[in-house]
Design a protein around this motif. Structure first.
Motif, PDB file in Angstrom:
ATOM      1  N   ALA A   1       0.749  -1.314   0.188  1.00 57.07           N
ATOM      2  CA  ALA A   1       0.181   0.017  -0.074  1.00 57.07           C
ATOM      3  C   ALA A   1       0.892   1.384   0.033  1.00 57.07           C
ATOM      4  CB  ALA A   1      -0.928  -0.010   1.103  1.00 57.07           C
ATOM      5  N   TYR A   2       0.395   2.188  -0.844  1.00 52.61           N
ATOM      6  CA  TYR A   2       1.441   3.486  -0.810  1.00 52.61           C
ATOM      7  C   TYR A   2       0.907   4.344   0.446  1.00 52.61           C
ATOM      8  CZ  TYR A   2       2.438   8.192  -2.254  1.00 52.61           C
ATOM      9  OH  TYR A   2       3.161   9.385  -2.465  1.00 52.61           O
ATOM     10  N   ASP A   3       2.061   4.803   0.966  1.00 54.52           N
ATOM     11  CA  ASP A   3       2.244   5.496   2.205  1.00 54.52           C
ATOM     12  C   ASP A   3       2.781   7.052   1.799  1.00 54.52           C
ATOM     13  OD1 ASP A   3       2.173   6.979   4.609  1.00 54.52           O
ATOM     14  OD2 ASP A   3       3.397   5.195   5.675  1.00 54.52           O
ATOM     15  N   PRO A   4       2.178   7.866   1.537  1.00 55.49           N
ATOM     16  CA  PRO A   4       2.790   9.263   1.255  1.00 55.49           C
ATOM     17  C   PRO A   4       3.817   9.907   2.202  1.00 55.49           C
ATOM     18  CG  PRO A   4       0.494   9.888   1.666  1.00 55.49           C
ATOM     19  CD  PRO A   4       0.608   8.063   1.702  1.00 55.49           C
ATOM     20  N   SER A   5       3.492   9.515   3.570  1.00 53.49           N
ATOM     21  CA  SER A   5       4.258   9.872   4.682  1.00 53.49           C
ATOM     22  C   SER A   5       5.654   9.050   4.644  1.00 53.49           C
ATOM     23  CB  SER A   5       3.669   9.955   5.820  1.00 53.49           C
ATOM     24  OG  SER A   5       3.259   8.431   6.347  1.00 53.49           O
ATOM     25  N   ALA A   6       5.801   8.066   4.051  1.00 59.03           N
ATOM     26  CA  ALA A   6       7.094   7.162   4.022  1.00 59.03           C
ATOM     27  C   ALA A   6       8.146   7.882   3.162  1.00 59.03           C
ATOM     28  CB  ALA A   6       6.822   5.915   3.469  1.00 59.03           C
ATOM     29  N   ALA A   7       9.141   7.755   3.747  1.00 61.60           N
ATOM     30  CA  ALA A   7      10.446   8.518   3.068  1.00 61.60           C
ATOM     31  C   ALA A   7      10.899   7.707   1.895  1.00 61.60           C
ATOM     32  CB  ALA A   7      11.744   8.527   4.024  1.00 61.60           C
ATOM     33  N   ALA A   8      11.086   8.586   0.864  1.00 65.60           N
ATOM     34  CA  ALA A   8      11.423   8.300  -0.711  1.00 65.60           C
ATOM     35  C   ALA A   8      12.790   7.637  -0.612  1.00 65.60           C
ATOM     36  CB  ALA A   8      11.186   9.319  -1.553  1.00 65.60           C
ATOM     37  N   ASN A   9      13.526   8.446   0.108  1.00 62.59           N
ATOM     38  CA  ASN A   9      15.267   8.066   0.050  1.00 62.59           C
ATOM     39  C   ASN A   9      15.806   7.972  -1.135  1.00 62.59           C
ATOM     40  OD1 ASN A   9      15.033   7.271   3.045  1.00 62.59           O
ATOM     41  ND2 ASN A   9      14.490   4.915   2.766  1.00 62.59           N
ATOM     42  N   GLU A  10      15.408   9.070  -1.730  1.00 63.69           N
ATOM     43  CA  GLU A  10      16.011   9.661  -3.055  1.00 63.69           C
ATOM     44  C   GLU A  10      16.704  10.896  -2.903  1.00 63.69           C
ATOM     45  OE1 GLU A  10      16.059   7.386  -5.590  1.00 63.69           O
ATOM     46  OE2 GLU A  10      14.608   5.763  -4.945  1.00 63.69           O
ATOM     47  N   GLY A  11      17.011  11.223  -1.796  1.00 66.33           N
ATOM     48  CA  GLY A  11      17.572  12.676  -1.700  1.00 66.33           C
ATOM     49  C   GLY A  11      18.987  12.910  -2.600  1.00 66.33           C
ATOM     50  N   SER A  12      19.459  11.796  -3.207  1.00 60.41           N
ATOM     51  CA  SER A  12      20.803  12.223  -3.839  1.00 60.41           C
ATOM     52  C   SER A  12      20.549  12.447  -5.307  1.00 60.41           C
ATOM     53  CB  SER A  12      21.572  10.955  -4.026  1.00 60.41           C
ATOM     54  OG  SER A  12      21.049   9.782  -4.354  1.00 60.41           O
ATOM     55  N   LEU A  13      19.340  12.548  -5.796  1.00 58.19           N
ATOM     56  CA  LEU A  13      19.006  12.673  -7.171  1.00 58.19           C
ATOM     57  C   LEU A  13      19.343  14.173  -7.578  1.00 58.19           C
ATOM     58  CD1 LEU A  13      15.645  11.127  -7.720  1.00 58.19           C
ATOM     59  CD2 LEU A  13      17.783  10.131  -8.407  1.00 58.19           C
ATOM     60  N   ILE A  14      19.874  14.115  -8.840  1.00 56.02           N
ATOM     61  CA  ILE A  14      20.122  15.625  -9.359  1.00 56.02           C
ATOM     62  C   ILE A  14      19.334  15.802 -10.455  1.00 56.02           C
ATOM     63  CG2 ILE A  14      21.977  16.871 -10.740  1.00 56.02           C
ATOM     64  CD1 ILE A  14      24.325  15.499  -9.144  1.00 56.02           C
ATOM     65  N   THR A  15      18.299  16.751 -10.444  1.00 51.61           N
ATOM     66  CA  THR A  15      17.438  17.081 -11.226  1.00 51.61           C
ATOM     67  C   THR A  15      17.562  18.049 -12.209  1.00 51.61           C
ATOM     68  OG1 THR A  15      16.156  18.650  -9.849  1.00 51.61           O
ATOM     69  CG2 THR A  15      15.616  16.307  -9.301  1.00 51.61           C
ATOM     70  N   SER A  16      18.657  18.559 -12.356  1.00 49.56           N
ATOM     71  CA  SER A  16      19.109  19.556 -13.560  1.00 49.56           C
ATOM     72  C   SER A  16      20.508  19.600 -13.563  1.00 49.56           C
ATOM     73  CB  SER A  16      18.360  20.833 -13.190  1.00 49.56           C
ATOM     74  OG  SER A  16      18.641  21.778 -14.436  1.00 49.56           O
ATOM     75  N   PHE A  17      20.898  19.667 -14.782  1.00 53.53           N
ATOM     76  CA  PHE A  17      22.448  19.682 -15.064  1.00 53.53           C
ATOM     77  C   PHE A  17      22.718  20.206 -16.404  1.00 53.53           C
ATOM     78  CE2 PHE A  17      21.753  15.317 -15.547  1.00 53.53           C
ATOM     79  CZ  PHE A  17      22.249  14.959 -16.712  1.00 53.53           C
ATOM     80  N   PRO A  18      23.543  21.148 -16.718  1.00 53.39           N
ATOM     81  CA  PRO A  18      23.929  21.560 -18.137  1.00 53.39           C
ATOM     82  C   PRO A  18      25.262  20.819 -18.734  1.00 53.39           C
ATOM     83  CG  PRO A  18      25.164  23.077 -16.568  1.00 53.39           C
ATOM     84  CD  PRO A  18      24.534  22.007 -15.526  1.00 53.39           C
ATOM     85  N   TYR A  19      25.362  20.967 -19.854  1.00 52.13           N
ATOM     86  CA  TYR A  19      26.569  20.422 -20.471  1.00 52.13           C
ATOM     87  C   TYR A  19      26.869  20.895 -22.028  1.00 52.13           C
ATOM     88  CZ  TYR A  19      23.326  17.007 -22.653  1.00 52.13           C
ATOM     89  OH  TYR A  19      22.138  16.368 -23.592  1.00 52.13           O
ATOM     90  N   VAL A  20      27.923  20.998 -22.552  1.00 54.28           N
ATOM     91  CA  VAL A  20      28.427  21.298 -23.836  1.00 54.28           C
ATOM     92  C   VAL A  20      28.217  20.018 -24.776  1.00 54.28           C
ATOM     93  CG1 VAL A  20      30.171  22.277 -25.175  1.00 54.28           C
ATOM     94  CG2 VAL A  20      29.502  23.333 -22.938  1.00 54.28           C
ATOM     95  N   ASP A  21      27.751  20.327 -25.970  1.00 57.23           N
ATOM     96  CA  ASP A  21      27.592  19.215 -26.967  1.00 57.23           C
ATOM     97  C   ASP A  21      28.370  19.683 -28.198  1.00 57.23           C
ATOM     98  OD1 ASP A  21      26.818  16.731 -27.709  1.00 57.23           O
ATOM     99  OD2 ASP A  21      24.624  17.011 -27.565  1.00 57.23           O
ATOM    100  N   LEU A  22      28.879  18.631 -28.843  1.00 52.84           N
ATOM    101  CA  LEU A  22      29.585  18.864 -30.070  1.00 52.84           C
ATOM    102  C   LEU A  22      29.217  17.678 -31.206  1.00 52.84           C
ATOM    103  CD1 LEU A  22      33.111  20.128 -28.754  1.00 52.84           C
ATOM    104  CD2 LEU A  22      31.174  21.642 -29.592  1.00 52.84           C
ATOM    105  N   SER A  23      28.950  18.317 -32.398  1.00 50.38           N
ATOM    106  CA  SER A  23      28.792  17.097 -33.520  1.00 50.38           C
ATOM    107  C   SER A  23      29.452  17.588 -34.986  1.00 50.38           C
ATOM    108  CB  SER A  23      27.352  16.945 -33.603  1.00 50.38           C
ATOM    109  OG  SER A  23      26.747  16.560 -32.306  1.00 50.38           O
ATOM    110  N   ALA A  24      29.670  16.603 -35.899  1.00 52.43           N
ATOM    111  CA  ALA A  24      30.105  16.810 -37.297  1.00 52.43           C
ATOM    112  C   ALA A  24      29.434  16.002 -38.048  1.00 52.43           C
ATOM    113  CB  ALA A  24      31.631  16.978 -37.036  1.00 52.43           C
ATOM    114  N   GLY A  25      29.631  16.591 -39.281  1.00 49.45           N
ATOM    115  CA  GLY A  25      29.226  15.469 -40.343  1.00 49.45           C
ATOM    116  C   GLY A  25      29.586  15.932 -41.743  1.00 49.45           C
ATOM    117  N   LEU A  26      29.326  15.112 -42.682  1.00 47.88           N
ATOM    118  CA  LEU A  26      29.743  15.210 -43.970  1.00 47.88           C
ATOM    119  C   LEU A  26      28.426  14.854 -45.207  1.00 47.88           C
ATOM    120  CD1 LEU A  26      32.324  15.507 -46.084  1.00 47.88           C
ATOM    121  CD2 LEU A  26      32.304  12.902 -45.884  1.00 47.88           C
ATOM    122  N   ALA A  27      28.407  15.844 -46.093  1.00 46.41           N
ATOM    123  CA  ALA A  27      27.336  15.467 -47.173  1.00 46.41           C
ATOM    124  C   ALA A  27      27.557  15.702 -48.565  1.00 46.41           C
ATOM    125  CB  ALA A  27      26.136  16.144 -46.650  1.00 46.41           C
ATOM    126  N   TYR A  28      27.106  14.846 -49.394  1.00 48.84           N
ATOM    127  CA  TYR A  28      27.088  15.039 -50.878  1.00 48.84           C
ATOM    128  C   TYR A  28      25.795  15.559 -51.497  1.00 48.84           C
ATOM    129  CZ  TYR A  28      27.855  13.978 -55.794  1.00 48.84           C
ATOM    130  OH  TYR A  28      27.849  13.854 -57.200  1.00 48.84           O
TER     131      TYR A  28
END
Length: 335
Positions: A149-176
């Protein structure tokens, strides 16, 4: 309860499995910079602006939605000399109960070299800012189920989650790219094809979903091709297209063709043509979906609609419902 277990499994996939695959569009010819940075400015015309929207898996709960916008143009165009293409591409993808999302803002630059009459070779690079994010508030976790049974008062124990983070992305290609035309200005016949390859996430950016652990984004490899063949003495043309994508253990193959009927032929204005037509066709994503597509091309304005009919092993849950997609494009094109 089944709904919450399913939601949990989706979250678990993103957080622990972590190596989520890139977005995709079914109308592959209408998201050129998502397929290959070398496609930037690789067309006959002055500019091209495109918007794509996709909604899928609505039958499984909250739909996964993707919205993208792009603009590109040739720069310092010269018929018999090398020139550049420049462009910008942004998209926002959001998935499931956790609203797991990706935002990307990318700039593209290409170098385009005429090889001979009707032939061009392009090399492109793409890079920019990316952001991963999720909303975990309101999610129900395994630790909150006590004796089934679901108990909303029970601890989720998921405090270590990182819900947002940035990063740099690079790509390349060739076309005819090859394009030729014959006949008079009114009622010309065009033969055209383009193929190429690209690699996305060249720098394999770090993704960190929880404290104490990080992963690298898998590189995405793409091979693609499309063409146009105007049937001589007819207003009909064939528009085949296909691509192969591989990212980590995931592989995607899509192919098919459109039949286009020319409603109105173009007229010559400052060396550019603008013709209108209607297209109907179907594509097939291997072991996943059959995709009927309809578009109406008004010359400068293009409207495309498609729907993925899911035929994979998930049909019991999807009920054959896949994804709705619409494309709007405004461009000054030659032909």
């Amino acid at each position: 309860m089944k709904k919450y277990i399913t939601s949990f499994l989706f979250v678990l996939l993103f957080v622990i499995g972590g190596r989520g695959q890139d977005i995709h569009f079914s109308q592959i010819t209408e998201s050129p910079m998502h397929i290959n940075p070398a496609n930037t400015g690789l067309f006959d015309g002055l500019f091209r602006a495109t918007m794509n929207y996709r909604s899928q898996w609505a039958s499984m709960g909250k739909p996964y939605t993707t919205a993208a916008a792009a603009f590109d143009m040739p720069l310092m165009y010269a018929k018999n000399r090398a020139y550049m293409g420049i462009g910008a591409y942004v998209y926002r993808d959001q998935a499931g109960d956790s609203q797991f999302g990706t935002f990307q803002g990318l700039l593209s630059v290409s170098g385009i070299v005429p090889l001979a009459n009707h032939n061009k070779l392009a090399v492109g690079i793409q890079g920019g800012f990316s952001q991963r994010s999720a909303t975990v508030t309101g999610l129900q976790w395994e630790n909150q189920y006590v004796n089934g049974a679901y108990d909303p008062s029970a601890a989720a124990n998921e405090g270590s989650l990182i819900t947002s983070f940035p990063y740099v992305d690079l790509s390349a290609g060739l076309a005819y790219h090859y394009s030729s035309s014959s006949g008079s200005i009114v009622g010309k016949n065009v033969n055209q094809f383009c193929f190429g390859g690209s690699v996305f996430h060249l720098n394999k950016p770090k993704e960190k979903f929880h404290q104490g652990g990080e992963i690298r984004t898998e590189m995405r490899f793409v091979l693609h091709g499309n063409g146009r063949y105007d049937l001589p003495g007819s207003k009909w043309s064939l528009r085949p297209s296909a691509y192969f994508m591989k990212q980590g253990n995931a592989t995607e193959i899509l192919f098919g063709t459109m039949m286009r009927y020319r409603i109105k032929s173009g007229t010559k204005v400052t060396n550019f043509f603008s013709e209108s037509g209607i297209g109907l066709g179907v594509h097939y994503r291997l072991k996943d979906a059959i995709i009927p597509q309809l578009y109406y091309d008004l010359g400068d304005l293009f409207i495309g609609i498609s729907y993925d009919v899911n035929i994979s092993e998930y049909t019991a849950a999807s009920k054959y419902q896949g994804g709705f997609e619409i494309t709007l494009r405004y461009a000054n094109l030659n032909g």
